[in-house]
Design an enzyme around this catalytic site. Structure first.
Site, PDB file in Angstrom:
ATOM      1  N   ARG A 169     -18.729 -27.062  40.395  1.00 23.84           N
ATOM      2  CA  ARG A 169     -19.419 -28.079  39.599  1.00 23.84           C
ATOM      3  C   ARG A 169     -19.626 -29.377  40.375  1.00 23.84           C
ATOM      4  O   ARG A 169     -19.905 -30.416  39.789  1.00 23.84           O
ATOM      5  CB  ARG A 169     -18.621 -28.368  38.327  1.00 23.84           C
ATOM      6  N   ARG A 173     -27.183 -34.420  43.941  1.00 23.28           N
ATOM      7  CA  ARG A 173     -28.412 -34.947  43.353  1.00 23.28           C
ATOM      8  C   ARG A 173     -29.399 -35.341  44.438  1.00 23.28           C
ATOM      9  O   ARG A 173     -29.009 -35.887  45.467  1.00 23.28           O
ATOM     10  CB  ARG A 173     -28.118 -36.187  42.505  1.00 23.28           C
ATOM     11  N   ARG A 246       0.225 -28.978  42.253  1.00 23.86           N
ATOM     12  CA  ARG A 246       0.163 -30.032  43.253  1.00 23.86           C
ATOM     13  C   ARG A 246       0.663 -31.303  42.589  1.00 23.86           C
ATOM     14  O   ARG A 246       0.408 -31.553  41.404  1.00 23.86           O
ATOM     15  CB  ARG A 246      -1.266 -30.245  43.758  1.00 23.86           C
ATOM     16  N   ARG A 277      -6.957 -41.419  48.630  1.00 23.90           N
ATOM     17  CA  ARG A 277      -7.846 -42.480  48.143  1.00 23.90           C
ATOM     18  C   ARG A 277      -7.054 -43.736  47.831  1.00 23.90           C
ATOM     19  O   ARG A 277      -5.822 -43.704  47.711  1.00 23.90           O
ATOM     20  CB  ARG A 277      -8.642 -42.030  46.922  1.00 23.90           C
ATOM     21  N   GLU A 297      -2.985 -43.099  47.037  1.00 24.18           N
ATOM     22  CA  GLU A 297      -2.585 -41.806  46.484  1.00 24.18           C
ATOM     23  C   GLU A 297      -2.337 -40.809  47.612  1.00 24.18           C
ATOM     24  O   GLU A 297      -3.186 -40.627  48.482  1.00 24.18           O
ATOM     25  CB  GLU A 297      -3.653 -41.258  45.542  1.00 24.18           C
ATOM     26  N   TYR A 345      -6.356 -27.294  34.129  1.00 24.40           N
ATOM     27  CA  TYR A 345      -6.778 -28.658  34.433  1.00 24.40           C
ATOM     28  C   TYR A 345      -7.675 -29.113  33.291  1.00 24.40           C
ATOM     29  O   TYR A 345      -8.709 -28.503  33.015  1.00 24.40           O
ATOM     30  CB  TYR A 345      -7.541 -28.732  35.756  1.00 24.40           C
ATOM     31  N   ASP A 347      -9.812 -32.330  31.546  1.00 19.02           N
ATOM     32  CA  ASP A 347     -10.295 -33.692  31.429  1.00 19.02           C
ATOM     33  C   ASP A 347      -9.861 -34.227  30.072  1.00 19.02           C
ATOM     34  O   ASP A 347      -9.511 -33.457  29.158  1.00 19.02           O
ATOM     35  CB  ASP A 347     -11.824 -33.744  31.555  1.00 19.02           C
TER      36      ASP A 347
END
Length: 368
Positions: A169, A173, A246, A277, A297, A345, A347
């Site tokens: 996913r 663009r 993880r 990041r 992180e 996982y 969201d």
């Protein structure tokens, strides 16, 4: 005697609690941490809402879920537009015409498509791993600079050893649009996520710093029904083996500057930089405070006792989870849910939707 015992004061458990309380049920919420909110917990530092367990940007295309979460807080108009740093070269994420223009010195979608088409031509058939999937989407150049190093740091293994579905996913663009998400609704709650959980849990008894698994029989006896949102393998004492996760480690510091990196999220995509990041928290709420707070992180392998963040949903672990799920189905009065309880996982919008579905199930007429 409570109607509901909820293990875990994160988003999933808080939604269940709220729905039960709305229907006049008594609720006890237990959490091993010293705060509510689970991984979406935020707290103020120098007047800045810090996302203690990593950045959480709420996004969804489901209007009913957007309306639901907005009933607990007002959201701002933050749009997630992360950038990537590859050895000092800065690129826009998600991969779009800004990325392609910087990478190849081109400016039209047709030019970008031609380069990608040429680079991915060697991948034939269905991609067999993450590397092949990435190249088939964006070609070698983007993969090598912006995907490979970051992904291998995040998962602790080679991209050729990771399943293709992880990035199926991935947003690509051929427009100059830096909005990472395709969802219709997006934003950050004014005042932070902890305030949302506080409102959801209003009316519940909350016990923090409580080790449920160490006192399971004793605590279970306090309620008619149990909703467990912790690790499903831990619930059963890892009797079939440990599921893999993880973990993430954070280094957070206050800096005496009003703007450290100019963006909320900067990914470091080279393999040599040890962290994945840097989050500069004030930019989520367009802060103008004189100081700033950043979090580096570091992705890490998980071992028992660490905080589990991402389930490793490969074939081996999914098969093991299925065996635990069968055990869970045999436990009376206990419902397993959420990211850890279902080894998925999630969201935040999907977390809410799943919790509402379970709440509807266990609160149906005649359940008590």
């Amino acid at each position: 005697m409570y109607n509901f015992l909820i293990i875990g004061a994160g988003l999933y458990g808080a939604v269940i609690a709220h729905e039960a309380i709305k229907r006049g049920k008594s609720v006890l919420v237990v959490d091993k941490r010293d705060h509510i909110g689970g991984n979406i917990y935020t707290h103020a530092v120098e007047g800045i809402n810090v996302h203690q367990y990593g950045a959480h940007i709420f996004h969804t295309s489901d209007k009913s879920i957007w309306d639901y979460i907005n009933s607990f807080a007002e959201f701002n108009n933050y749009v997630n537009s992360p950038i990537a740093d590859y050895h000092g070269e800065i690129y826009n994420l998600p991969f779009n015409m800004n990325t392609f223009s910087k990478m190849w010195g081109i400016k039209t979608p047709d030019e970008a498509k031609a380069i990608i088409e040429k680079q991915r031509a060697e991948i034939t058939g269905e991609p067999q791993n993450l590397e092949e999937q990435a190249i088939s989407l964006v070609g070698w150049d983007i993969y090598e600079k912006l995907i490979k190093g970051y992904t291998e740091k995040q998962w602790g293994r080679s991209c050729t050893e990771l399943p293709a579905f992880i990035i199926r996913r991935l947003p690509v663009r051929f427009t100059y649009d830096n909005n990472y998400f395709n969802d219709r609704y997006q934003g950050i709650p004014l005042g932070g996520y902890t305030a949302i959980i506080e409102r959801m849990l209003k009316g519940a008894e909350i016990r923090l710093n409580t080790d449920y698994l160490g006192k399971k029989v004793e605590i279970d006896a306090l309620a008619e029904k149990v909703v467990y949102t912790g690790q499903i393998d831990a619930y059963f004492g890892y009797k079939l083996g440990e599921l893999e996760y993880r973990s993430v480690r954070f280094e957070t510091e206050v800096l005496d500057t009003d703007n450290y990196q100019g963006n909320a999220v900067v990914n470091y995509t080279d393999r040599e930089t040890p962290f994945t990041r840097i989050i500069e928290h004030k930019h989520f709420e367009f802060g103008t405070q004189p100081k700033t707070v950043i979090s580096r992180e570091y992705s890490a392998s998980w071992k028992c006792g660490d905080e589990p963040y991402y389930p490793v949903n490969d074939e081996k672990n999914n098969a093991l989870y299925e065996e635990y799920r069968k055990l869970a189905a045999q436990v009376s009065k206990v419902f397993f849910g959420g990211r850890l309880g279902e080894y998925k996982y999630y969201d935040m919008d999907v977390t809410i939707k799943s919790a509402l579905a379970l709440a509807s199930k266990v609160l149906r007429l005649g359940e008590f």
